[in-house]
Structure formats: C-alpha cells, structure tokens
Design an enzyme around this catalytic site. Structure first.
Site, PDB file in Angstrom:
ATOM      1  N   MET A  83       4.176   9.200 -11.983  1.00 52.30           N
ATOM      2  CA  MET A  83       2.941   8.953 -12.702  1.00 52.30           C
ATOM      3  C   MET A  83       2.734   7.477 -12.597  1.00 52.30           C
ATOM      4  O   MET A  83       3.145   6.803 -13.385  1.00 52.30           O
ATOM      5  CB  MET A  83       2.849   9.471 -14.255  1.00 52.30           C
ATOM      6  CG  MET A  83       1.584   9.232 -14.973  1.00 52.30           C
ATOM      7  SD  MET A  83       0.001   9.883 -14.287  1.00 52.30           S
ATOM      8  CE  MET A  83       0.248  11.407 -15.478  1.00 52.30           C
ATOM      9  N   GLY A  84       1.902   6.992 -11.556  1.00 51.22           N
ATOM     10  CA  GLY A  84       1.893   5.560 -11.503  1.00 51.22           C
ATOM     11  C   GLY A  84       0.269   5.595 -11.559  1.00 51.22           C
ATOM     12  O   GLY A  84      -0.180   6.291 -11.911  1.00 51.22           O
ATOM     13  N   ARG A  85      -0.037   4.618 -10.769  1.00 51.06           N
ATOM     14  CA  ARG A  85      -1.501   4.244 -10.558  1.00 51.06           C
ATOM     15  C   ARG A  85      -2.231   5.443  -9.990  1.00 51.06           C
ATOM     16  O   ARG A  85      -3.249   5.888 -10.488  1.00 51.06           O
ATOM     17  CB  ARG A  85      -1.986   2.999  -9.811  1.00 51.06           C
ATOM     18  CG  ARG A  85      -1.550   1.632 -10.296  1.00 51.06           C
ATOM     19  CD  ARG A  85      -1.731   0.540  -9.582  1.00 51.06           C
ATOM     20  NE  ARG A  85      -0.468   0.715  -8.518  1.00 51.06           N
ATOM     21  CZ  ARG A  85       0.517   0.226  -8.672  1.00 51.06           C
ATOM     22  NH1 ARG A  85       0.793  -1.027  -9.426  1.00 51.06           N
ATOM     23  NH2 ARG A  85       1.433   0.229  -7.745  1.00 51.06           N
ATOM     24  N   ILE A  86      -1.659   5.794  -8.789  1.00 51.93           N
ATOM     25  CA  ILE A  86      -2.312   7.049  -8.121  1.00 51.93           C
ATOM     26  C   ILE A  86      -2.197   8.282  -9.081  1.00 51.93           C
ATOM     27  O   ILE A  86      -3.227   9.129  -9.227  1.00 51.93           O
ATOM     28  CB  ILE A  86      -1.881   7.081  -6.569  1.00 51.93           C
ATOM     29  CG1 ILE A  86      -2.160   5.984  -6.000  1.00 51.93           C
ATOM     30  CG2 ILE A  86      -2.238   8.334  -6.107  1.00 51.93           C
ATOM     31  CD1 ILE A  86      -1.217   5.936  -4.581  1.00 51.93           C
ATOM     32  N   SER A 135       3.131  11.210  -0.916  1.00 52.15           N
ATOM     33  CA  SER A 135       3.624   9.613  -1.411  1.00 52.15           C
ATOM     34  C   SER A 135       4.371   9.336  -0.007  1.00 52.15           C
ATOM     35  O   SER A 135       3.829   8.513   0.837  1.00 52.15           O
ATOM     36  CB  SER A 135       4.546   9.483  -2.681  1.00 52.15           C
ATOM     37  OG  SER A 135       5.404  10.474  -2.500  1.00 52.15           O
ATOM     38  N   GLU A 174       7.152  11.083  11.236  1.00 50.83           N
ATOM     39  CA  GLU A 174       5.921  10.937  11.553  1.00 50.83           C
ATOM     40  C   GLU A 174       5.824  10.441  13.017  1.00 50.83           C
ATOM     41  O   GLU A 174       6.530   9.290  13.065  1.00 50.83           O
ATOM     42  CB  GLU A 174       5.330  10.196  10.368  1.00 50.83           C
ATOM     43  CG  GLU A 174       5.101  10.886   9.171  1.00 50.83           C
ATOM     44  CD  GLU A 174       4.348  10.112   8.223  1.00 50.83           C
ATOM     45  OE1 GLU A 174       3.722   9.061   8.515  1.00 50.83           O
ATOM     46  OE2 GLU A 174       4.313  10.517   6.965  1.00 50.83           O
ATOM     47  N   HIS A 195      -1.343  11.819   7.481  1.00 51.62           N
ATOM     48  CA  HIS A 195      -1.000  10.425   6.614  1.00 51.62           C
ATOM     49  C   HIS A 195      -2.276   9.608   6.536  1.00 51.62           C
ATOM     50  O   HIS A 195      -2.110   8.543   6.924  1.00 51.62           O
ATOM     51  CB  HIS A 195       0.199   9.785   7.181  1.00 51.62           C
ATOM     52  CG  HIS A 195       0.798   9.038   6.194  1.00 51.62           C
ATOM     53  ND1 HIS A 195       2.286   8.572   6.191  1.00 51.62           N
ATOM     54  CD2 HIS A 195       0.203   8.076   4.949  1.00 51.62           C
ATOM     55  CE1 HIS A 195       2.216   7.595   5.136  1.00 51.62           C
ATOM     56  NE2 HIS A 195       1.205   7.519   4.684  1.00 51.62           N
TER      57      HIS A 195
HETATM   58  O1  LIG Z   1       1.277   5.662   2.694  1.00 50.42           O
HETATM   59  C1  LIG Z   1       0.480   4.712   2.540  1.00 50.42           C
HETATM   60  C2  LIG Z   1       0.874   3.593   1.739  1.00 50.42           C
HETATM   61  O2  LIG Z   1       1.677   3.476   1.156  1.00 50.42           O
HETATM   62  O3  LIG Z   1       0.087   2.778   1.516  1.00 50.42           O
END
Ligand SMILES: O=CC(=O)O
Length: 328
Positions: free
Chosen positions: A153-156, A236, A266, A285
């Site tokens: 639970m951060g900004r995003i 994430s 990836e 991504h």
């Molecule tokens: O994955 C993308 C970022 O870390 O900005």
C-alpha cells in the site's frame, strides 16, 4: 559533461539536458543496449538515464569514475544497486507520483478484465465464434461487496484502493508496517497480516517493490491459502509471484482468474506456462504507458539529471540516497 540515455526518447524531452551536457542516446526504442555497451558508455559519463531493463550494478558503478547521477525512468529501481551507488556518492533518482494514476488505472483494467473474463470474450468476437446472447456462458464475477487485498500500500496502492472503493469493494492491505497517514485511513483500508491478506482477499493485487528475499513469496502454498475462486493481479515487478504455480492454480480452477502486467522474465518467454493457462489476462508491462505520464516521467528524469549536474538537489532522489542528494 556527458550523459548517456539508454533508449530513444523524443528529442523535446532531452532539450533541457543538451544545454548542460553532451547527450548520447542509444538509438533503439524497445531494445536495451548490451551490457558491455552500457559499461563503455558509463565509463566517461557524468550522468545516465536508465530504464528498468538496465542492470546498474556494483561493478558497472566501479568502472564509471565520473558518474554523478543515475536517473531511472521508472518508479521501481530494483535494477540499480542503490547501496553501491550511495557508497560512491552517485545520486540515484526515480519517477514516483507522476505515474500513480495511470498505473492505478491499469491495475483496475486488470481487475475488471480478469473478473469479467474479457480476454475470452474478445477472442469470441475476433475469431467469429460468437453465436449469440447466452444466459450462462462466459460468466465472470461481481466486484461489488467483495474484498480487494493490496500487498504494497504505497502511492499506487492508495490510488487503486480509491478506485476499488467506487466499485463497492472493501479494502484490506499488508505492508511491513501499517500506514498511519489519513489518505489510507479515509479509504477505510484495514491493515492485516500477510496470512490474513491471503485468506481474506477475493481479489489480491501485488504492488510491492521487488527485493531478492521476496522472490516467489507467493508460490503454490500461498495460493492454496487464498480463497477458492480468488483473482490474483500482479502489477509491480515480476518474480515475486511464482508464475508456474499461478498457471497450475488456474488450471485446477482454484484461482478464478489472474492478470499480469509484469513477469519474472521480460519479454514473456514463448514457453511460459502462463501463456497456456486459462483465464489469464497478460499485458506487456504497460502500467505507466500513457502519453501524459510517459512525458511527465521523461521530464522528471531529465530534470533530475540537470539538477545534479548543476549541483542542485534533484526533485526525486530514491529515499535511500536522499541525504546524499541534499534532500531528506
Ligand atoms: O514498472 C515500471 C516502473 O517501475 O515505473
């Protein structure tokens, strides 16, 4: 002064940097420079603008004696050995805040798309297999009244929680420590332990930054501890969730669906078990990939480099190095 930029980005964003440094840009848009090229370029550079695909490790830093700043064009910076950079007096910056809303939008897209089996639905139309309105075929699940679990639970996470509240979901979350700030409290998000998070979530969203000790932290055992019929979203960094275990749980039906934007490797290898798994939504991504957000990220990364080269504190140093960057 020299700055090496590891991917082609529009010239307008580099303009402010050209007034302060000789800027060299790796000419590819979607392929990183080979490590030996990056090493050679770093050897006489004062600044690097890197992507999450570039490994800026201790040995690369050791061979870059003039380096003053590494500006990562991402909010995640697990590709940079921050401790080694700090020791050498190299400032590391990242691009938080500017990508929060775009990334949260994409997480919701994955949640909605997984819950409503949108990949199968699109294929039905595209492959001309749609035979008509069917009352009990291709059914998804409701989100209203369900519990959304956020690991990280951060900004995003908070921006995802805000959106999920408007869909009528209850929010639980797990971090190393509860967040005391009013934003999270106002969302009615409840702090729970990691085992509780697994047990309570109808939809579990992984938003925690990568750390080596988190590799496969969600594996077969943790998935078994989740509710039958749960949905798992990974947004994430790859590698935190064991992708083979997710594919297996989708095949047995223990997980209702899953959505991924990030992967352990990836681009996603052709033989990834996820490709053959049912009810999985796979994106390449693209969490922050909007015109506005990528422009803001580029401007911020460039501004961070300009500031460090001019002896000023950058706007967004990584927290571990904030003191070094003259900003705490
Ligand atoms: O994955 C993308 C970022 O870390 O900005």
């Amino acid at each position: 002064m020299r700055v090496f930029v590891t991917r082609r980005i529009p010239e307008e964003f580099l303009e402010p940097l050209r007034a302060h440094a000789e800027v060299e840009v790796w000419p590819e848009a979607d392929v990183p420079p080979p490590p030996d090229v990056l090493r050679t370029k770093a050897m006489d550079a004062e600044g690097l603008i890197t992507l999450l695909t570039e490994r800026v490790d201790r040995s690369l830093l050791a061979s870059a004696p003039k380096l003053r700043v590494v500006a990562n064009l991402a909010v995640g910076y697990n590709n940079v050995d921050v401790a080694a950079a700090c020791e050498r007096g190299v400032v590391v910056t990242y691009t938080p805040d500017v990508l929060t809303e775009a990334t949260a939008d994409l997480v919701l897209l994955l949640v909605l798309g997984a819950a409503r089996r949108v990949r199968e639905a699109i294929a039905l139309v595209e492959e001309n297999r749609w035979r008509g309105w069917a009352p009990f075929d291709g059914l998804g699940v409701d989100l209203a009244g369900k519990t959304l679990g956020i690991w990280g639970m951060g900004r995003i996470g908070a921006a995802v929680a805000r959106r999920a509240r408007s869909f009528g979901m209850d929010i639980v979350y797990h971090n190393r420590r509860p967040r005391e700030d009013p934003t999270v409290r106002e969302l009615g998000a409840r702090y729970v332990s990691f085992p509780e998070l697994l047990a309570l979530s109808d939809v579990l969203v992984v938003l925690v930054p990568y750390a080596p000790e988190l590799r496969h932290r969600i594996g077969a055992e943790e998935i078994r501890a989740m509710k039958s019929g749960a949905i798992l979203i990974v947004a994430s960094r790859g590698g935190i969730v064991d992708e083979a275990a997710v594919a297996e749980a989708l095949a047995t039906g223990h997980l209702f669906a899953a959505g991924f934007d990030v992967y352990e490797v990836e681009p996603l290898p052709e033989d990834s078990p996820l490709r053959r798994a049912p009810r999985v939504l796979l994106l390449p991504h693209i969490g922050s990939a909007t015109e506005e957000t990528r422009a803001a990220m580029a401007r911020l990364a460039v501004d961070n480099v300009v500031r460090v080269l001019r002896g000023l504190p950058p706007q967004t140093p990584v927290p571990e190095c904030a003191d070094l960057a003259g900003k705490s």
